[in-house]
Scaffold this motif. Structure first.
Motif, PDB file in Angstrom:
ATOM      1  N   ARG A 144      -9.167   0.334  40.529  1.00 15.31           N
ATOM      2  CA  ARG A 144      -8.601   1.598  40.983  1.00 15.31           C
ATOM      3  C   ARG A 144      -8.723   2.591  39.832  1.00 15.31           C
ATOM      4  O   ARG A 144      -8.455   2.251  38.683  1.00 15.31           O
ATOM      5  CB  ARG A 144      -7.127   1.368  41.299  1.00 15.31           C
ATOM      6  N   ILE A 145      -9.155   3.793  40.168  1.00 12.83           N
ATOM      7  CA  ILE A 145      -9.397   4.782  39.115  1.00 12.83           C
ATOM      8  C   ILE A 145      -8.487   5.980  39.338  1.00 12.83           C
ATOM      9  O   ILE A 145      -8.323   6.423  40.473  1.00 12.83           O
ATOM     10  CB  ILE A 145     -10.862   5.267  39.161  1.00 12.83           C
ATOM     11  N   PHE A 146      -7.887   6.475  38.292  1.00  9.27           N
ATOM     12  CA  PHE A 146      -7.149   7.729  38.436  1.00  9.27           C
ATOM     13  C   PHE A 146      -7.203   8.545  37.148  1.00  9.27           C
ATOM     14  O   PHE A 146      -7.367   7.985  36.063  1.00  9.27           O
ATOM     15  CB  PHE A 146      -5.700   7.489  38.891  1.00  9.27           C
ATOM     16  N   ASP A 205      -7.732   0.692  36.520  1.00  8.76           N
ATOM     17  CA  ASP A 205      -6.853  -0.478  36.572  1.00  8.76           C
ATOM     18  C   ASP A 205      -7.578  -1.641  37.242  1.00  8.76           C
ATOM     19  O   ASP A 205      -8.222  -1.478  38.275  1.00  8.76           O
ATOM     20  CB  ASP A 205      -5.573  -0.142  37.343  1.00  8.76           C
ATOM     21  N   LEU A 206      -7.444  -2.798  36.650  1.00  6.21           N
ATOM     22  CA  LEU A 206      -8.132  -4.007  37.105  1.00  6.21           C
ATOM     23  C   LEU A 206      -7.154  -5.175  37.066  1.00  6.21           C
ATOM     24  O   LEU A 206      -6.115  -5.080  36.416  1.00  6.21           O
ATOM     25  CB  LEU A 206      -9.297  -4.308  36.152  1.00  6.21           C
ATOM     26  N   PRO A 207      -7.492  -6.277  37.719  1.00  2.94           N
ATOM     27  CA  PRO A 207      -6.589  -7.443  37.586  1.00  2.94           C
ATOM     28  C   PRO A 207      -6.639  -8.007  36.165  1.00  2.94           C
ATOM     29  O   PRO A 207      -7.479  -7.588  35.364  1.00  2.94           O
ATOM     30  CB  PRO A 207      -7.165  -8.439  38.593  1.00  2.94           C
ATOM     31  N   PRO A 226       1.587   2.101  40.033  1.00  2.00           N
ATOM     32  CA  PRO A 226       1.060   1.406  38.862  1.00  2.00           C
ATOM     33  C   PRO A 226       1.093  -0.106  39.058  1.00  2.00           C
ATOM     34  O   PRO A 226       1.959  -0.625  39.736  1.00  2.00           O
ATOM     35  CB  PRO A 226       1.990   1.852  37.745  1.00  2.00           C
ATOM     36  N   HIS A 227       0.126  -0.765  38.468  1.00  2.00           N
ATOM     37  CA  HIS A 227       0.045  -2.220  38.471  1.00  2.00           C
ATOM     38  C   HIS A 227       1.164  -2.848  37.662  1.00  2.00           C
ATOM     39  O   HIS A 227       1.436  -4.017  37.749  1.00  2.00           O
ATOM     40  CB  HIS A 227      -1.266  -2.634  37.791  1.00  2.00           C
TER      41      HIS A 227
END
Ligand SMILES: [Zn+2]
Length: 405
Positions: A58-60, A71-73, A157-158
């Protein structure tokens, strides 16, 4: 043909035996990042991340300063950190690493407003594994600002929620088994996506201070008199306020944050101890506090969520007493450290470090030396020196809790 058949049979056999032996629990290891590359093209800057698996991402955008966050796992970061960026094109810096125990993050620093035009995952081909490709192009400030606002509302957010609100009730009751033990929280600075100070030959502060923290923890525990917790025990990012919240939740009686500095002048060396003050004792101390406080910014944390006014007042009330205690510990510590190696002049300094702002926990920040100085760096990487430092820290803790009258 025969070969292929044989292979197939073998594969089936393996699969069956795998089923019987490997039991019911599916083991799925974290994907690995093997390389991160950047290429500057006429019309775009392309970033390629080599992965062992297909992943969700996911990009922001974030503004002031301009950044793009991916954001990545949680993943294993085998890629060599490339932190010295040549200013070519839009991207001036790139950091990546674990952001929490379940998430990784890549932060791209930008020279100007930019957006991700294309992002996709390429399947393995031509000897290359999976690749996450990001094409970054110029955009306007207005465009980036509105993108940021949209993502703030839509992107969750993750990050797991803060372990405890800054001024929430203190955590669990002390463990009866450790009834007589004093609780010390050691805080290795930086981590994960935030490397801290970086030297030309790639030594990262986050690794140096984690190693030092582990030895210090062991030394305290060996005495049998202390219950010790680390704010992080691996290469993971932890927000500054979460470090404080963690210390409070453990009912910490002392909080020691460990850092190592780097400066342009390679001659500067020596250790120093800092305690909290609204007014820094000198310009250098103020600049250092500003640098260390940038940790959250570097990792792309949204700071706007903090309700500042209320916490500031409450902190101020509780802080006065713990500030005196912090100073008492700092002066004992400076005394013990003087036997280990050189100290900076006025080794006990005051500055506004965010991580020292736990209202009711005496807290100090120790700069263990300068990674930019050859002798300091060599010492910081040596196990013998680490043991000496841990011993000095331990003796200071002991004297702080049992003052010699
Ligand atoms: Zn630091």
């Amino acid at each position: 043909m025969t070969k292929r058949l044989l292979f197939r049979n073998f594969a089936v056999l393996f699969w069956i035996s795998g089923l019987t032996v490997a039991s019911v629990i599916p083991v799925r290891s974290e994907p690995t990042v093997s390389a991160v590359r950047l290429g500057v093209h006429v019309d775009k800057t392309r970033i390629v991340i080599e992965l062992s698996d297909r992943v969700d991402f996911r990009i922001f955008p974030m503004i002031s300063p301009y950044r793009l966050v991916v954001d990545l796992p949680a993943m294993k970061w085998r890629a060599k950190p490339r932190l010295d960026f040549h200013r070519t094109g839009l991207v001036s810096g790139l950091r990546y690493g674990l952001f929490s125990s379940t998430a990784s993050r890549i932060v791209l620093d930008l020279d100007m407003p930019a957006r991700v035009k294309n992002s996709f995952i390429l399947p393995p081909a031509g000897g290359k594994p999976y690749r996450l490709v990001l094409d970054i192009v110029k955009t306007s400030h207005i465009n980036m600002t509105s993108n940021e606002q949209t993502s703030r509302h839509t992107v969750k957010p993750h990050v797991p929620p803060a372990r405890e609100a800054l001024l929430g009730p203190p955590g669990r009751k002390p463990d009866p088994m450790n009834f007589n033990k004093r609780v010390v929280v050691i805080d290795p600075g930086h981590g994960g996506v935030d490397p801290g100070a970086v030297t030309r030959n790639g030594i990262l502060e986050k690794h140096v201070v984690l190693a030092a923290a582990k030895v210090f923890k062991k030394r305290l525990e060996q005495s049998g008199r202390y219950k010790v917790f680390l704010t992080r025990d691996r290469d993971v990012f932890v927000r500054l306020r979460d470090r404080i919240a963690f210390a409070r939740s453990k009912n910490a009686e002392l909080f020691v944050s460990l850092h190592a500095d780097a400066t342009k002048s390679r001659k500067v060396r020596g250790m120093s101890v800092y305690t909290l003050s609204e007014r820094a004792s000198d310009k250098e101390a103020a600049a250092l506090a500003e640098k260390e406080n940038k940790s959250d910014l570097i990792a792309g944390v949204d700071l706007s969520a903090n309700s500042k006014e209320v916490t500031d007042i409450l902190i101020d009330l509780a802080q006065r007493e713990s500030m005196n205690e912090s100073s008492r510990f700092a002066s004992v510590l400076v005394d013990k450290m003087s036997g280990v190696g050189p100290l900076l002049p006025n080794s006990h300094r005051f500055a506004g470090f965010a991580v020292l702002k736990a209202p009711d926990v005496p807290s100090v920040l120790v700069e263990l030396g300068f990674l930019s100085n050859e002798r300091d760096a060599r010492a910081l990487l040596s196990g013998t020196h680490r043991t000496k430092v841990a011993d000095a820290l331990y003796r200071a803790v002991d004297e702080y809790f049992n003052p010699v009258e």
